[in-house]
Design a protein around this motif. Sequence first.
Motif, mmCIF file in Angstrom:
data_model
loop_
_atom_site.group_PDB
_atom_site.id
_atom_site.type_symbol
_atom_site.label_atom_id
_atom_site.label_comp_id
_atom_site.label_asym_id
_atom_site.label_seq_id
_atom_site.Cartn_x
_atom_site.Cartn_y
_atom_site.Cartn_z
ATOM 1 N N GLY A 190 0.781 -1.230 0.000
ATOM 2 C CA GLY A 190 0.000 0.000 0.000
ATOM 3 C C GLY A 190 0.810 1.276 0.000
ATOM 4 O O GLY A 190 0.249 2.370 -0.057
ATOM 5 N N SER A 191 2.149 1.167 0.024
ATOM 6 C CA SER A 191 2.978 2.377 0.172
ATOM 7 C C SER A 191 4.120 2.463 -0.831
ATOM 8 O O SER A 191 4.786 3.494 -0.919
ATOM 9 N N ARG A 249 -3.744 12.367 0.121
ATOM 10 C CA ARG A 249 -3.159 13.371 1.011
ATOM 11 C C ARG A 249 -4.214 14.355 1.476
ATOM 12 O O ARG A 249 -4.268 14.734 2.660
ATOM 13 N N ALA A 250 -5.087 14.793 0.563
ATOM 14 C CA ALA A 250 -6.121 15.753 0.934
ATOM 15 C C ALA A 250 -7.056 15.177 1.994
ATOM 16 O O ALA A 250 -7.400 15.850 2.978
ATOM 17 N N GLU A 258 -11.168 4.317 1.087
ATOM 18 C CA GLU A 258 -11.394 4.890 -0.240
ATOM 19 C C GLU A 258 -10.082 4.966 -1.024
ATOM 20 O O GLU A 258 -10.039 4.683 -2.230
ATOM 21 N N HIS A 259 -9.001 5.370 -0.325
ATOM 22 C CA HIS A 259 -7.711 5.451 -1.010
ATOM 23 C C HIS A 259 -7.233 4.063 -1.419
ATOM 24 O O HIS A 259 -6.741 3.869 -2.544
ATOM 25 N N LEU A 280 -6.449 3.011 -5.213
ATOM 26 C CA LEU A 280 -5.127 2.524 -5.572
ATOM 27 C C LEU A 280 -5.218 1.126 -6.185
ATOM 28 O O LEU A 280 -4.521 0.809 -7.168
ATOM 29 N N ALA A 281 -6.088 0.291 -5.643
ATOM 30 C CA ALA A 281 -6.279 -1.048 -6.200
ATOM 31 C C ALA A 281 -6.842 -0.979 -7.616
ATOM 32 O O ALA A 281 -6.445 -1.746 -8.496
ATOM 33 N N GLN A 282 -7.774 -0.048 -7.856
ATOM 34 C CA GLN A 282 -8.336 0.102 -9.197
ATOM 35 C C GLN A 282 -7.276 0.610 -10.156
ATOM 36 O O GLN A 282 -7.192 0.156 -11.314
#
Length: 404
Positions: free
Chosen positions: A279-280, A317-318, A335-336, A340-342
């Motif tokens: 994830g990073s 970030r927002a 949601e992030h 990111l997965a999509q």
Amino acid sequence: MSGPATACDVLVVGAGPSGALLAAELRRLGVEVVLLEQRTDPSPGSRAIGLHPPVLAALEAGGATERILAGAARIPRGIGVVAGRTVGEVRFDRLPLRFPFVASAPQAVTEAAVSFGAPDPVRGVRVVAVEPAPDEVRVRAESGDGSVHEWIVRTVVVATGASGRRLVSGLVTGRSRAYPDRYLMCDLAEAPGEPSGTAVITLGAHGVAESFPLPGGGRRLVVREASERTGDPAGGSDAERLADAVATRMRSPELAAMVREAHPFGIRRALLDRMVIAGSVMVIGDAAHEVSPIGGQGMNLGLLDAATLAPVLAQERAVRLRSAGASERSRSSPEHRSALAQWERDRLASARTAARIAGLNTLLGRPWPHPITAPVGALLGGALRTPLARLPERAYAMGYDRRA
């Protein structure tokens, strides 16, 4: 640098086209970003020249498209030639596209355009380790003088080109293969008599020979070597073999006489199984997917990786700043992670499609057996005079990319 730099949202490793574009887009979207580059000086350039319609559309918001087109040649069509006869054409200008052409520009022009607004890269720094943890990533790097530097950041993007796969080799698997095909290439400053705005692809018994427009009336010539061997004294120099191929396959002694040098290259295919790690850590461009340059989609894939990743990271970030405060570290939101997965699914699917198309191009560019050259040429020409021509038109315009 005098010590570890920890105050950034995203660390981008690699200041080539994909890394520079990502850094520029992140900064434009308000994300703090550090850009690292192993090379001490800007690269003199590479083979990549063609920018496809989805890339031009994706770069438009940041102004890069306008800067690129100011110094580019536009290629709205290509023709196929077999045994000296034009058998058909593909036309990008009859597709419903915002930019119905391929833009041909030296890589120096593209790099300057996409890096506009990016932070100056920290040069002469070789990243030796990327270690993801639950809420941060630790990055270690070495300078030429042997000093060691360390960053602790939320997100790292590896955009180093193929060499960057070493940084994630223990974190993700992939598949790689080298092709036996070898090619010769040169750029001509002028090419009188060549059709304006038209790529010419010659196929047949001796292997592919390609001619692409360059800005200012120049041409890029690419031919497949007749033999897999290189450096064979009996075959003459690289330039002599390229000139001979242009004269015999393209039937253009005028172009052949202008060849003064040639650059050999090979091709390979490599695809990682994932582009997001823990994830990073994200891997983009040739570090994630290396495809044959025959068809010209490698750099385009990397640019689309960067252009589509930037808003995902900016949105994360927002949301984090609104929910946790600017100084507090917090886990990514559901949601992030979903976005990111999509992004990863889309880019992996696009890379696999581009690799299949590149593989087909490579196969078609190999020498055809003499007995089938004429009938295959006739069959190809017949197909290109029917609605089936829309298939290669869409393929060569990157119309099968998920971004298109």
